[in-house]
Write a protein that holds these residues in place. Structure first.
Motif, PDB file in Angstrom:
ATOM      1  N   LEU A  51       0.825  -1.212   0.000  1.00 39.51           N
ATOM      2  CA  LEU A  51       0.000   0.000   0.000  1.00 39.51           C
ATOM      3  C   LEU A  51       0.860   1.263   0.000  1.00 39.51           C
ATOM      4  O   LEU A  51       0.542   2.240  -0.686  1.00 39.51           O
ATOM      5  CB  LEU A  51      -0.949  -0.006   1.195  1.00 39.51           C
ATOM      6  N   HIS A  52       1.938   1.238   0.766  1.00 37.25           N
ATOM      7  CA  HIS A  52       2.850   2.386   0.758  1.00 37.25           C
ATOM      8  C   HIS A  52       3.477   2.557  -0.624  1.00 37.25           C
ATOM      9  O   HIS A  52       3.602   3.690  -1.118  1.00 37.25           O
ATOM     10  CB  HIS A  52       3.939   2.200   1.814  1.00 37.25           C
ATOM     11  N   PHE A  53       3.855   1.452  -1.240  1.00 31.48           N
ATOM     12  CA  PHE A  53       4.457   1.505  -2.571  1.00 31.48           C
ATOM     13  C   PHE A  53       3.472   2.089  -3.583  1.00 31.48           C
ATOM     14  O   PHE A  53       3.819   2.980  -4.367  1.00 31.48           O
ATOM     15  CB  PHE A  53       4.891   0.098  -2.994  1.00 31.48           C
ATOM     16  N   VAL A  54       2.241   1.600  -3.573  1.00 31.98           N
ATOM     17  CA  VAL A  54       1.229   2.079  -4.511  1.00 31.98           C
ATOM     18  C   VAL A  54       0.919   3.553  -4.265  1.00 31.98           C
ATOM     19  O   VAL A  54       0.850   4.361  -5.200  1.00 31.98           O
ATOM     20  CB  VAL A  54      -0.056   1.231  -4.398  1.00 31.98           C
ATOM     21  N   ILE A 110      -6.932   9.741  -6.489  1.00 29.91           N
ATOM     22  CA  ILE A 110      -7.738   8.928  -5.580  1.00 29.91           C
ATOM     23  C   ILE A 110      -7.176   9.089  -4.174  1.00 29.91           C
ATOM     24  O   ILE A 110      -5.952   9.095  -3.975  1.00 29.91           O
ATOM     25  CB  ILE A 110      -7.739   7.440  -5.996  1.00 29.91           C
ATOM     26  N   LYS A 111      -8.063   9.261  -3.213  1.00 31.46           N
ATOM     27  CA  LYS A 111      -7.629   9.514  -1.844  1.00 31.46           C
ATOM     28  C   LYS A 111      -6.978   8.271  -1.244  1.00 31.46           C
ATOM     29  O   LYS A 111      -7.371   7.143  -1.533  1.00 31.46           O
ATOM     30  CB  LYS A 111      -8.819   9.926  -0.982  1.00 31.46           C
ATOM     31  N   THR A 112      -5.999   8.524  -0.377  1.00 30.17           N
ATOM     32  CA  THR A 112      -5.298   7.423   0.274  1.00 30.17           C
ATOM     33  C   THR A 112      -6.244   6.567   1.104  1.00 30.17           C
ATOM     34  O   THR A 112      -6.136   5.334   1.128  1.00 30.17           O
ATOM     35  CB  THR A 112      -4.170   7.976   1.170  1.00 30.17           C
ATOM     36  N   TYR A 150      -9.505   1.477   2.111  1.00 30.13           N
ATOM     37  CA  TYR A 150     -10.798   0.795   2.210  1.00 30.13           C
ATOM     38  C   TYR A 150     -10.964  -0.240   1.103  1.00 30.13           C
ATOM     39  O   TYR A 150     -11.517  -1.319   1.322  1.00 30.13           O
ATOM     40  CB  TYR A 150     -11.939   1.808   2.172  1.00 30.13           C
ATOM     41  N   ALA A 151     -10.495   0.082  -0.112  1.00 22.77           N
ATOM     42  CA  ALA A 151     -10.585  -0.880  -1.218  1.00 22.77           C
ATOM     43  C   ALA A 151      -9.752  -2.123  -0.917  1.00 22.77           C
ATOM     44  O   ALA A 151     -10.198  -3.259  -1.155  1.00 22.77           O
ATOM     45  CB  ALA A 151     -10.115  -0.232  -2.521  1.00 22.77           C
TER      46      ALA A 151
END
Length: 283
Positions: A129-132, A140-142, A147-148
């Motif tokens: 998630l940090h990488f993305v 798109i909000k973090t 949540y996704a």
């Protein structure tokens, strides 16, 4: 004598000016320090803590532990990220148990062969998630990414486990309050496709002949591909007496049809009942 006194006064004034300037600069530096600290806090790296909290809750409270398969949950989570962020691509090598995550031209490979527990799932997913988040360009909000990822992970458990963002939870409460403007059907995501779970008897959806298993391809010309469940529900609901146009793929015939429905106030009975054999109550 007068000149000496004048020079003495001038020196004192000059020294005082230097001291005032020094304190002004010092205070300014202090203010800048606090300002920089505030900016630093605002830009502080997003921690994705909610993922860890959800993993902990699943580990402690999920009623069917045999369904908890961390590797499959991670794959499902990454699949959801791929679905909502255009520049993300996920390639799974089942043989080597490695997953390559591409964000545009930047890539990261994670080894899932040693993932056995939810704690290991969390560590890997948090890293991804940090990488993305650091490499994405899409607006798109973090929090939406988090949540996704969570709901993708939970979708591997069952169709009912979900974590609502605050706004979506407010909408959910409207739906469970017993009365709202809508079409009268329960919908869900099946293999990523918006699907009718069951129409409610006596409602627009029921009268239009929608059946369990029918796929909703579009809502008012908006494709439901990559549409979240809550976004779809929001589009299906609306003011009574307003129309909504659905493109539906029939489960039975595998053909598409266009259906226009008029929203109504939908009352959901908390308990349904009937008499069986004349005098036996069936709930």
């Amino acid at each position: 004598m007068y000149k000496k006194k004048y020079l003495y006064t001038l020196v004192i004034f000059f020294c005082a000016s230097i001291l005032v300037t020094f304190f002004a600069i010092s205070n300014s530096s202090s203010l800048n320090k606090h300002f920089n600290e505030a900016v630093s806090q605002e830009k502080e790296e997003y921690k994705f803590r909610l993922v860890g909290i959800v993993c902990s809750y699943v580990n402690r409270f999920y009623v069917e532990p045999d369904r908890i398969k961390p590797k499959e949950m991670l794959k499902a989570s990454l699949s959801w990220l791929e679905r909502i962020i255009p520049e993300v691509q996920v390639n799974v090598d089942e043989k080597s148990e490695k997953i390559e995550i591409l964000v545009d031209e930047t890539s990261k490979v994670v080894d899932i062969s040693k993932i056995r527990r939810l704690g290991e799932l969390y560590n890997t997913l948090n890293d991804v998630l940090h990488f993305v988040n650091d490499n994405k360009h899409h607006d798109i909000k973090t929090e939406d990414i988090e949540y996704a990822a969570i709901n993708g992970m939970l979708s591997q458990l069952d169709p009912h486990s979900v974590v609502f963002p605050p706004k979506d939870f407010d909408e959910f409460k409207i739906g469970t309050s017993g009365k709202f403007g809508g079409l009268g059907m329960v919908v869900g995501l099946r293999d990523g496709i918006l699907t009718v779970i069951s129409p409610i008897e006596g409602t627009p959806a029921f009268r239009a002949g929608l059946k369990s298993g029918d796929k909703i391809i579009a809502i008012d010309q908006d494709s439901t591909i990559n549409m979240s469940l809550q976004e779809a529900v929001n589009k299906l609901r609306g003011d009574p007496s307003t129309a909504v146009i659905l493109i539906v793929e029939s489960k039975k015939s595998q053909t598409n049809k266009t259906v226009t429905l008029i929203r109504e106030i939908i009352s959901i009975p908390s308990v349904s009942s009937k008499l069986v054999d004349g005098n036996i109550g069936y709930i």
